[in-house]
Design an enzyme around this catalytic site. Sequence first.
Site, PDB file in Angstrom:
ATOM      1  N   ALA A  73       5.165   4.521  -3.485  1.00 10.82           N
ATOM      2  CA  ALA A  73       5.126   3.926  -4.654  1.00 10.82           C
ATOM      3  C   ALA A  73       4.061   4.620  -5.372  1.00 10.82           C
ATOM      4  O   ALA A  73       4.189   5.031  -6.873  1.00 10.82           O
ATOM      5  CB  ALA A  73       4.958   2.461  -4.706  1.00 10.82           C
ATOM      6  N   THR A  74       3.123   4.950  -4.834  1.00  9.94           N
ATOM      7  CA  THR A  74       1.733   5.417  -5.439  1.00  9.94           C
ATOM      8  C   THR A  74       2.393   6.760  -5.970  1.00  9.94           C
ATOM      9  O   THR A  74       2.004   7.284  -7.244  1.00  9.94           O
ATOM     10  CB  THR A  74       0.839   5.495  -4.670  1.00  9.94           C
ATOM     11  OG1 THR A  74       0.295   4.269  -4.108  1.00  9.94           O
ATOM     12  CG2 THR A  74      -0.576   6.216  -5.268  1.00  9.94           C
ATOM     13  N   GLY A  82       0.827  -1.232   0.007  1.00 12.00           N
ATOM     14  CA  GLY A  82       0.088  -0.171   0.159  1.00 12.00           C
ATOM     15  C   GLY A  82       0.827   1.236   0.001  1.00 12.00           C
ATOM     16  O   GLY A  82       0.258   2.478   0.191  1.00 12.00           O
ATOM     17  N   SER A  83       2.034   1.090  -0.237  1.00 10.26           N
ATOM     18  CA  SER A  83       3.183   2.237  -0.216  1.00 10.26           C
ATOM     19  C   SER A  83       2.778   3.468  -0.689  1.00 10.26           C
ATOM     20  O   SER A  83       2.060   3.544  -2.242  1.00 10.26           O
ATOM     21  CB  SER A  83       4.146   1.747  -1.050  1.00 10.26           C
ATOM     22  OG  SER A  83       5.234   2.831  -0.988  1.00 10.26           O
ATOM     23  N   ASN A  84       2.425   4.686   0.106  1.00  5.23           N
ATOM     24  CA  ASN A  84       2.412   5.870  -0.402  1.00  5.23           C
ATOM     25  C   ASN A  84       3.414   6.542  -1.472  1.00  5.23           C
ATOM     26  O   ASN A  84       3.096   7.153  -2.383  1.00  5.23           O
ATOM     27  CB  ASN A  84       2.183   7.040   0.617  1.00  5.23           C
ATOM     28  CG  ASN A  84       1.082   6.467   1.702  1.00  5.23           C
ATOM     29  OD1 ASN A  84      -0.169   6.242   1.069  1.00  5.23           O
ATOM     30  ND2 ASN A  84       1.240   6.975   2.914  1.00  5.23           N
TER      31      ASN A  84
END
Length: 367
Positions: A97-98, A93-95
């Site tokens: 990576a997003t 759910g990495s912020n």
Amino acid sequence: MPSKAGIKNMLPLFKAYPRLAETLPHRLLSDYPTPTGRLSKLEQTLNMDSLYVKRDDLTGSTYGGNKIRKLEFVLAQALATNRKEVLTYGFAGSNHATATAVAASALGLKSISLLMDQPNAGYLRENLLLSYASGAELHLREDWDSLQKLTRKIKLKRLVRARKIPRVIPPGASEPPGTVGFVNAAFELKEQIEKGELPEPDLIFAGLGTSGTVTGLMIGLRAAGLKSEVIPVSVVLKSFTDEKRVINHFKETVRFLKKHDSSFPGMDITEDDFKIYDEYLGEGYAIQTEKSREAIKLAESDGLILDGTYTGKVFSALIDRARRGKLKRKTVLFWNTKNSRDVSRIIEKVNYTDLPEAFHKYFEHEE
Ligand SMILES: *Cc1c(COP(=O)(O)O)cnc(C)c1O
């Protein structure tokens, strides 16, 4: 390179060190400064004298949060060295990576996210859908070793086929160019203090994950001549980030800045200069704590929307310190690092079944 007309919009760090504007690639991805605000209801509830927020939830018009400041430098460097692709890491759910997927797409770069399994959560599903909608290539693995193996495979494949390997961005974009984004953020804060938007904070509460945020702030505050002390509240296990890591990262970032502008001040740091607050983590990364649940609820009274993985834990530290009477007569700044842009319109176009199958479990077995 900033044009003459762009002087007004020039980064505060570049105004202070013009040589950096010439030597450090930078691409603006946000309107700055991010707003500050007073949290008067929380001041009353917590019996505090002076509590403010820095709204880095509003960096980036599509997707905000603290990673945007870092990516402005990291992605600009990728472009300046003619890369077409970036590859980065994070939990599922990495912020980070997003944010990388969104920002890379805005700059015309392809992005690859190598993600590691983590406890399920609502924001995780949202981030995955947004990454996919931004054109990111997504991979899921169980552990760090498998991600490294996959990285070598991807690099080799690209090298053979196109003689082009992706620019690898470390987790959280916490490498010197990225961390410079938060050195600049301290200079930005100084300008806001000088304009009278807020008093100079005694304490700045911010989350500690891969450490670029607090490390950049510590360097920037010193260089800008502010006396505010950073309170790094850890949201990860000590084995992931500890004092040594912060110290190493501090030193390498100062070296990097001096290399690009020899007039940047030399500075050093030891374990006596800061303390990591690690008692608000609970059992581990992305595992909710009772105190952070309470903090999230309380923060709503001033319109703050916090999360259970990062900002809720940071705010629970602030609340705890306030209740112990440690923040009396102090000016405290809470640095909001979590995206608050609404992405529902973008992700409603994506069906989770379009994602690689490994990710389907997060949508089929919710929490
Ligand atoms: C990544 C992140 C942090 C931690 O920042 P680092 O620079 O990795 O230490 C804090 N808050 C949020 C919301 C984040 O996404």
